[in-house]
Enzyme design. Sequence first.
Site, short mmCIF file in Angstrom:
data_model
loop_
_atom_site.label_atom_id
_atom_site.label_comp_id
_atom_site.label_asym_id
_atom_site.label_seq_id
_atom_site.Cartn_x
_atom_site.Cartn_y
_atom_site.Cartn_z
N LYS A 71 -8.94 13.67 17.26
CA LYS A 71 -8.61 12.82 16.11
C LYS A 71 -8.24 11.42 16.59
O LYS A 71 -7.55 11.27 17.61
CB LYS A 71 -7.46 13.45 15.33
CG LYS A 71 -7.08 12.74 14.04
CD LYS A 71 -5.99 13.52 13.31
CE LYS A 71 -5.60 12.90 11.98
NZ LYS A 71 -4.60 13.71 11.26
N SER A 148 -5.91 14.92 6.85
CA SER A 148 -6.54 13.75 7.44
C SER A 148 -7.26 14.04 8.76
O SER A 148 -7.87 13.15 9.33
CB SER A 148 -5.47 12.67 7.68
OG SER A 148 -4.50 13.13 8.62
N SER A 172 -2.38 18.14 6.99
CA SER A 172 -3.57 17.46 7.50
C SER A 172 -4.48 18.30 8.38
O SER A 172 -5.61 17.90 8.65
CB SER A 172 -3.16 16.20 8.27
OG SER A 172 -2.63 15.24 7.38
#
Length: 435
Positions: A71, A148, A172
């Site tokens: 990420k 996310s 997330s």
Amino acid sequence: MSAQQPSPSVADAPPPVRPLHDGDDTEGVPGGDVPVPDPGETGASVWRVAGDPLVAAPGKGVLSGSQVAVKDVFAVAGHAIGMGNPAWLRGAPAEPAHSAAVRALLRAGADVTGIAHTDELAYGLSGSNSHYGTPPNPAAPGRVPGGSSSGPASAVALGLADIGLGTDTAGSTRVPASYCGLYGLRPTHGLAPDTGQTALAPSFDTPSWITRTPQLLDRVTDVLLPRRPAQPIERWILATDLFALADPSLRLPLQDAARAWADRLDVPLQPREDTCAAHLEEWAEALGVVQAVEMWQVHGRWLRTHHEAVSPAVAHAVAAGENMPTEYLTWARDTLSQARTALAELLPPGTALVQPATPTAAPPPGPAGAGLALRTATVRLVCAASAAGLPVLTLPGVRSPAGPVGLSLLAAPGSDRALTAPFAPHATTPRPGSP
């Protein structure tokens, strides 16, 4: 992220769902056998930068042969952190060293395939990014992957990576795992190494990881968490009051899937109607208050000078914490303390609570996926673990025509290995009613 009363139209009731069963999940080592698409077809929406590999492991280890999607909030040596925003990326220096989590995965033999997109500033639950687009969700084509940790989840679901290294502040990783039919772990807050990770709200942030199989999830957990003794999980609580928060068409199938998993693992499953649903509106609001204040503390100065470079929704969310009344923040912190006490009583060591990971399958991109009602309903299901810093294992549950919906298991702090280890021998999801 402040909770609001959800409207009855959180989601139109989808057609009947079916539980995931043997053969639905991918099998194999290290990450499961799935069709690997042409990276050129999906690359721009999944990767900020990728290689073959981007960073090779320095040697062999327990994760050799595994590819990692990182990420875009973790430091990867020689590359800047982009945080899902082009203006942030332009002002960011190349990182001199790997983050602690990336370094641990490399030392265990995994290669880093690339740095994957995130929702802007790592804030969001849909996976959509106004600057970079929406990564695909192959488990629910035409629908969002969840965020996310959207890019890592999409990469794993697509077969472009075996491990998605993400973060979880308020769902997330749990939301993408649910929407994409994957396994994910949000570890006990503070247990996983977070050096070299850009924060969103430090009181709730934690590194987290996603895989296609429980075996690989368990191995990643062994690599990223310290070895501490944990009492085995000896019983599950079926939180019927939390299943009532899911779309009506999903409630019974999800409970059937939970029973099937409990049968497969030979763990007692005790239904309970009064776990914590009555408190979730208050807990979610308190979580949103503290999260907003911390987001402003972390990103407010940058936002002042880059306001026009940030999407309005994200800019508003960060700015909401600037002038939070002191008495409101005090109330929120007191409420979260009460939540931790209540959850400690509900979940002593050796007990796990099973609940829906999300209230619906993944919505399509656009207003339906970003609507207040759906986000509110989702935050209510994820807020308890964030409020108390609990470990959460998310695993496949059911598959509706709209896509997968996962189950989540919450347990006492430090129970991470006790959550993941029992699933490692089981590569496929059990058929409800079958051993």
